[in-house]
Design an enzyme around this catalytic site. Structure first.
Site, PDB file in Angstrom:
ATOM      1  N   MET A   1      -5.130   8.695  10.703  1.00 22.52           N
ATOM      2  CA  MET A   1      -5.880   9.119   9.518  1.00 22.52           C
ATOM      3  C   MET A   1      -6.791  10.300   9.825  1.00 22.52           C
ATOM      4  O   MET A   1      -7.946  10.356   9.391  1.00 22.52           O
ATOM      5  CB  MET A   1      -6.694   7.942   8.951  1.00 22.52           C
ATOM      6  CG  MET A   1      -5.814   6.824   8.420  1.00 22.52           C
ATOM      7  SD  MET A   1      -6.742   5.350   7.916  1.00 22.52           S
ATOM      8  CE  MET A   1      -7.004   4.556   9.521  1.00 22.52           C
TER       9      MET A   1
ATOM     10  N   ASP B   1       0.824  -1.201   0.000  1.00 23.60           N
ATOM     11  CA  ASP B   1       0.000   0.000   0.000  1.00 23.60           C
ATOM     12  C   ASP B   1       0.860   1.254   0.000  1.00 23.60           C
ATOM     13  O   ASP B   1       2.093   1.190   0.032  1.00 23.60           O
ATOM     14  CB  ASP B   1      -0.990  -0.009   1.170  1.00 23.60           C
ATOM     15  CG  ASP B   1      -0.291  -0.066   2.528  1.00 23.60           C
ATOM     16  OD1 ASP B   1       0.741   0.608   2.689  1.00 23.60           O
ATOM     17  OD2 ASP B   1      -0.793  -0.777   3.425  1.00 23.60           O
TER      18      ASP B   1
ATOM     19  N   LYS C   1      -4.432   2.837  -1.150  1.00 26.16           N
ATOM     20  CA  LYS C   1      -5.697   3.568  -1.052  1.00 26.16           C
ATOM     21  C   LYS C   1      -5.427   4.941  -0.450  1.00 26.16           C
ATOM     22  O   LYS C   1      -4.740   5.073   0.547  1.00 26.16           O
ATOM     23  CB  LYS C   1      -6.693   2.806  -0.175  1.00 26.16           C
ATOM     24  CG  LYS C   1      -7.074   1.437  -0.715  1.00 26.16           C
ATOM     25  CD  LYS C   1      -8.172   0.795   0.106  1.00 26.16           C
ATOM     26  CE  LYS C   1      -7.697   0.351   1.462  1.00 26.16           C
ATOM     27  NZ  LYS C   1      -6.766  -0.778   1.397  1.00 26.16           N
TER      28      LYS C   1
END
Length: 479
Positions: free
Chosen positions: A387, A252, A274
């Site tokens: 995040m 990722d 992503k």
């Protein structure tokens, strides 16, 4: 090659050491580990000898060595740092035809004492031929970091099957291929993961069926590996080993380029990263791809930033693997809160500031920020928000609206543990504006709580020469 590298069997044989220094203690220690009957000569042994004197194979003579003492020995070490004693040992060794080595006196040495990586029964010896011992010590340290202690135990474990393999598989080439397949395959993986029973079962089944001599494995496997927050030095031994075992890697966007370079060179690489509102592949598709690749016989490395089980959706992935009976291994990684806060000089807990720490993600299943504010606003705790960069304004307002003092210290660590790490410190009230001004792009982690104030005392900095982070006792201002 100036020296012949050999390993001597000195079990039960006489070995003499002259001197009570630290070097002498290291010589005695190694010789005892190898099973020698050791005689050490010195009236004043250093403190390092205290635990060694209890050994049944050690005899202490409280005087300097004489020529007569060397007779019958296989090796004589000089480490007294006394020129006359060194000369006596060398002369006596020559007369008795005994191999001699006197520390730092090249003309009195019949052999070089190497730097050793001990994973008994696996032993690696490194020597520069006496020209640059420091280089040998540096290389030893690097090999130590790459070679897990379990490899020595695995060598001992596999040794129990040596005669059986020799009787069942004829031909040196076929036996070599079999051992390569076992060590660098499922049997070795099972052993190193602590499952000795499965390791033995796989080895014996392969031996009974006649496989394992070069035939590709029909059943694939998935390695779910945490790559940590970015610095390759934070990878675990097990992660590095499996990164070299894979046929294909799914990685990722949080996996740093330096870490990806450590993956097996000829492995196929598939990017499945992503970003918020932009998915190269959806999670369901990633899990399905892992199943498909494993079913085709591939060893699949699923490389994730941080830890697979802390906001890494590793649990979802192994659920699908289990449903399809795909064998898998999970390797934990250093999660971002631990790694980034450490490199920023911000402890997550501290007796005077926080007696607990809570990890929370600001990104839910459908991208909706749905947090338990009653838990997050408790006193005397640290809150680490994953995040949360794109939701920072909502976060700041949420804390203030739920009664948290707007002057509560807060920090953002952007690209933590990497050479381009940047840190902002401030308060809940002004952190959003500071982050906007700094144009942080992530990956970032937000730390909220009194521990942030400790950064001025425990700041870290990136060394200009190699980009590594080391402790600085000098307070460093924030951005």
């Amino acid at each position: 090659m100036d020296f012949l590298p050999i390993f001597l069997d000195i079990r039960g044989k006489k070995l003499v050491v002259d001197g009570g220094t630290t070097i002498a203690a290291r010589r005695v220690e190694r010789a005892l580990l190898a099973g020698a009957d050791v005689h050490v000569f010195d009236a004043n042994l250093g403190d390092e000898f205290a635990p060694l004197l209890k050994h049944e194979n050690l005899t202490h003579h409280a005087r300097p060595i004489t020529e007569a003492d060397i007779a019958g020995a296989v090796v004589a070490y000089g480490a007294s740092e006394d020129q006359s004693r060194d000369a006596t040992l060398h002369k006596g060794a020559k007369a008795a035809k005994v191999l001699a080595n006197v520390a730092d006196v090249g003309e009195y040495c019949d052999f070089i004492t190497p730097s050793v990586v001990d994973r008994s029964p696996l032993v690696i010896a490194i020597s520069s031929g006496g020209t640059a011992p420091v280089i040998a010590r540096i290389l030893r340290a690097r090999i130590e970091s790459l070679l897990p202690p379990a490899y020595g135990r695995m060598a001992e474990f596999l040794g129990k099957f040596r005669d059986r393999v020799a009787a069942s598989i004829k031909g040196a080439t076929q036996r070599r291929r079999f051992w390569e397949t076992m060590i660098d395959g499922p049997a070795g993986d099972h052993f190193l993961s602590g499952d000795l029973e499965r390791a033995e079962t796989h080895l014996l089944n392969s031996l009974a069926s006649g496989t394992g001599t070069g035939t590709p494995c029909e059943q694939g496997e998935v390695f779910l590996v945490g790559a940590g927050p970015g610095d390759p030095d934070l990878l675990t031994f097990r992660a590095l080993r499996l990164m070299q075992r894979c046929d294909v890697v799914l990685y990722d966007r949080l996996v740093a380029d330096d870490i990806l370079e450590l993956v097996r060179r000829d492995a196929e690489r598939i990017y499945v990263g992503k970003r918020p509102d932009h998915h190269t592949m959806f999670q369901e598709d990633i899990s399905a791809l892992m199943v498909k690749l494993a079913q085709s016989g591939k060893r699949v490395l699923r490389l994730k930033g941080g830890d697979p089980f802390i906001f890494g959706r590793g649990g979802e992935e192994i659920e699908m693997l289990a449903e399809h009976n795909i064998p898998f291994q999970v390797v934990p990684g250093i999660t971002a809160a631990a790694g980034c806060s450490t490199y920023a000089g911000i402890p997550l807990t501290h007796r005077d500031h926080a007696q607990s720490c809570i990890f929370v993600t600001a990104h839910g299943r459908d991208g909706v920020l749905d947090l338990d504010w009653e838990v997050l606003t408790r006193k005397n705790q640290t809150v680490a928000v994953y995040m949360g960069l794109s939701s920072l304004k909502i976060l700041s307002e949420g804390f203030a609206n739920h009664g948290v003092d707007p002057t509560t210290p807060a920090a953002i660590i952007d690209n933590g543990t990497r050479p381009n790490q940047r840190i902002i410190t401030g308060t809940i009230a002004d952190l959003y504006q500071k982050a906007t001004d700094a144009k942080f792009t992530g990956p970032s982690i937000i730390i909220i709580g009194g521990v942030v104030t400790l950064r001025d005392k425990l700041s870290w900095f990136a060394d200009d020469q190699d980009g590594k982070f080391t402790m600085s006792l000098t307070p460093k201002s924030s951005l």
